[in-house]
Write a protein that holds these residues in place. Structure first.
Motif, PDB file in Angstrom:
ATOM      1  N   VAL A  32      -4.834  -7.071   8.204  1.00  0.00           N
ATOM      2  CA  VAL A  32      -3.460  -7.465   7.890  1.00  0.00           C
ATOM      3  C   VAL A  32      -2.558  -6.265   7.639  1.00  0.00           C
ATOM      4  O   VAL A  32      -1.363  -6.433   7.401  1.00  0.00           O
ATOM      5  CB  VAL A  32      -3.415  -8.453   6.703  1.00  0.00           C
ATOM      6  N   GLY A  33      -3.127  -5.057   7.670  1.00  0.00           N
ATOM      7  CA  GLY A  33      -2.315  -3.872   7.517  1.00  0.00           C
ATOM      8  C   GLY A  33      -3.128  -2.600   7.480  1.00  0.00           C
ATOM      9  O   GLY A  33      -4.314  -2.621   7.154  1.00  0.00           O
ATOM     10  N   VAL A  34      -2.466  -1.511   7.846  1.00  0.00           N
ATOM     11  CA  VAL A  34      -3.058  -0.176   7.798  1.00  0.00           C
ATOM     12  C   VAL A  34      -2.053   0.726   7.094  1.00  0.00           C
ATOM     13  O   VAL A  34      -0.867   0.725   7.438  1.00  0.00           O
ATOM     14  CB  VAL A  34      -3.364   0.363   9.203  1.00  0.00           C
ATOM     15  N   ALA A  35      -2.525   1.489   6.117  1.00  0.00           N
ATOM     16  CA  ALA A  35      -1.665   2.415   5.382  1.00  0.00           C
ATOM     17  C   ALA A  35      -2.293   3.800   5.407  1.00  0.00           C
ATOM     18  O   ALA A  35      -3.510   3.936   5.472  1.00  0.00           O
ATOM     19  CB  ALA A  35      -1.477   1.938   3.949  1.00  0.00           C
ATOM     20  N   HIS A  36      -1.436   4.821   5.323  1.00  0.00           N
ATOM     21  CA  HIS A  36      -1.923   6.189   5.395  1.00  0.00           C
ATOM     22  C   HIS A  36      -1.631   7.000   4.135  1.00  0.00           C
ATOM     23  O   HIS A  36      -1.985   8.172   4.077  1.00  0.00           O
ATOM     24  CB  HIS A  36      -1.328   6.887   6.623  1.00  0.00           C
ATOM     25  N   GLY A  37      -1.006   6.395   3.142  1.00  0.00           N
ATOM     26  CA  GLY A  37      -0.688   7.096   1.908  1.00  0.00           C
ATOM     27  C   GLY A  37      -0.632   6.140   0.734  1.00  0.00           C
ATOM     28  O   GLY A  37      -0.682   4.915   0.905  1.00  0.00           O
ATOM     29  N   VAL A  38      -0.509   6.691  -0.453  1.00  0.00           N
ATOM     30  CA  VAL A  38      -0.548   5.886  -1.680  1.00  0.00           C
ATOM     31  C   VAL A  38       0.591   4.870  -1.767  1.00  0.00           C
ATOM     32  O   VAL A  38       0.337   3.680  -1.975  1.00  0.00           O
ATOM     33  CB  VAL A  38      -0.595   6.803  -2.927  1.00  0.00           C
ATOM     34  N   PRO A  39       1.849   5.271  -1.617  1.00  0.00           N
ATOM     35  CA  PRO A  39       2.927   4.277  -1.774  1.00  0.00           C
ATOM     36  C   PRO A  39       2.815   3.113  -0.783  1.00  0.00           C
ATOM     37  O   PRO A  39       2.948   1.950  -1.168  1.00  0.00           O
ATOM     38  CB  PRO A  39       4.213   5.078  -1.544  1.00  0.00           C
ATOM     39  N   SER A  40       2.561   3.442   0.487  1.00  0.00           N
ATOM     40  CA  SER A  40       2.452   2.371   1.482  1.00  0.00           C
ATOM     41  C   SER A  40       1.219   1.515   1.248  1.00  0.00           C
ATOM     42  O   SER A  40       1.247   0.298   1.464  1.00  0.00           O
ATOM     43  CB  SER A  40       2.461   2.945   2.902  1.00  0.00           C
ATOM     44  N   ALA A  41       0.133   2.123   0.770  1.00  0.00           N
ATOM     45  CA  ALA A  41      -1.080   1.354   0.478  1.00  0.00           C
ATOM     46  C   ALA A  41      -0.819   0.346  -0.644  1.00  0.00           C
ATOM     47  O   ALA A  41      -1.180  -0.826  -0.529  1.00  0.00           O
ATOM     48  CB  ALA A  41      -2.218   2.289   0.090  1.00  0.00           C
ATOM     49  N   LEU A  42      -0.207   0.806  -1.714  1.00  0.00           N
ATOM     50  CA  LEU A  42       0.082  -0.101  -2.837  1.00  0.00           C
ATOM     51  C   LEU A  42       0.980  -1.251  -2.396  1.00  0.00           C
ATOM     52  O   LEU A  42       0.708  -2.423  -2.705  1.00  0.00           O
ATOM     53  CB  LEU A  42       0.710   0.663  -3.994  1.00  0.00           C
ATOM     54  N   LYS A  43       2.038  -0.928  -1.684  1.00  0.00           N
ATOM     55  CA  LYS A  43       2.969  -1.968  -1.229  1.00  0.00           C
ATOM     56  C   LYS A  43       2.255  -2.977  -0.330  1.00  0.00           C
ATOM     57  O   LYS A  43       2.400  -4.183  -0.497  1.00  0.00           O
ATOM     58  CB  LYS A  43       4.137  -1.319  -0.488  1.00  0.00           C
ATOM     59  N   MET A  44       1.455  -2.481   0.593  1.00  0.00           N
ATOM     60  CA  MET A  44       0.781  -3.357   1.540  1.00  0.00           C
ATOM     61  C   MET A  44      -0.273  -4.230   0.849  1.00  0.00           C
ATOM     62  O   MET A  44      -0.335  -5.435   1.071  1.00  0.00           O
ATOM     63  CB  MET A  44       0.131  -2.531   2.646  1.00  0.00           C
ATOM     64  N   ILE A  45      -1.110  -3.614   0.024  1.00  0.00           N
ATOM     65  CA  ILE A  45      -2.189  -4.370  -0.629  1.00  0.00           C
ATOM     66  C   ILE A  45      -1.613  -5.421  -1.577  1.00  0.00           C
ATOM     67  O   ILE A  45      -2.032  -6.580  -1.568  1.00  0.00           O
ATOM     68  CB  ILE A  45      -3.148  -3.431  -1.378  1.00  0.00           C
ATOM     69  N   LEU A  46      -0.651  -5.024  -2.396  1.00  0.00           N
ATOM     70  CA  LEU A  46      -0.073  -5.976  -3.349  1.00  0.00           C
ATOM     71  C   LEU A  46       0.712  -7.074  -2.638  1.00  0.00           C
ATOM     72  O   LEU A  46       0.757  -8.210  -3.112  1.00  0.00           O
ATOM     73  CB  LEU A  46       0.798  -5.239  -4.369  1.00  0.00           C
ATOM     74  N   GLY A  47       1.288  -6.757  -1.492  1.00  0.00           N
ATOM     75  CA  GLY A  47       2.024  -7.765  -0.742  1.00  0.00           C
ATOM     76  C   GLY A  47       1.126  -8.698   0.055  1.00  0.00           C
ATOM     77  O   GLY A  47       1.342  -9.907   0.087  1.00  0.00           O
ATOM     78  N   GLU A  48       0.109  -8.165   0.682  1.00  0.00           N
ATOM     79  CA  GLU A  48      -0.767  -8.959   1.561  1.00  0.00           C
ATOM     80  C   GLU A  48      -1.901  -9.658   0.810  1.00  0.00           C
ATOM     81  O   GLU A  48      -2.447 -10.640   1.294  1.00  0.00           O
ATOM     82  CB  GLU A  48      -1.358  -8.078   2.659  1.00  0.00           C
TER      83      GLU A  48
END
Length: 120
Positions: A32-48
């Motif tokens: 459901v998503g791929v992130a390459h850094g901390v801010p994008s990872a947090l946003k993606m995980i908490l959102g998805e």
């Protein structure tokens, strides 16, 4: 048949993230998503709100995968973390173990190990 496991992949190396995505999709999981850094990872995980997060330790920033896991687990305690890292030093492994991940794999990881971890 159970629904596909929802997965977010976090790795600062694009080619590794792509490889992990292929393994997940080949195993029947839904990335459901791929992130390459901390801010994008947090946003993606908490959102998805995925079932699993394949997490690298070192993300090329001051904060790392353990920091992300701690923050996520405080809000989404049922999220399962599988660390896929090149860091095998005792201090790094102890740091990862502090967040009680489902699994820890040292790169390179056989695809079957990821597939098996996602079936737990």
């Amino acid at each position: 048949m159970s629904p596909a496991k929802r997965v977010v992949i976090v790795d600062d190396e694009v080619l590794i993230a792509w490889h992990l995505r292929k393994i997940c999709e080949d195993s029947g999981s839904q990335v459901v998503g791929v992130a390459h850094g901390v801010p994008s990872a947090l946003k993606m995980i908490l959102g998805e709100k995925p079932d699993y997060v394949l997490m690298d330790l070192r993300l090329g920033e001051q904060r790392d995968g353990v920091d992300v896991a701690r923050e996520v687990l405080a809000k989404l305690p049922r999220t399962k973390f599988i660390f896929v890292t090149g860091s095998k030093e005792n201090l790094s492994i102890a740091r990862i173990e502090s967040v009680k991940p489902q699994d820890i794999f040292i790169k390179p990881v056989p695809p079957a190990a990821i597939t098996q971890a996602l079936s737990k």
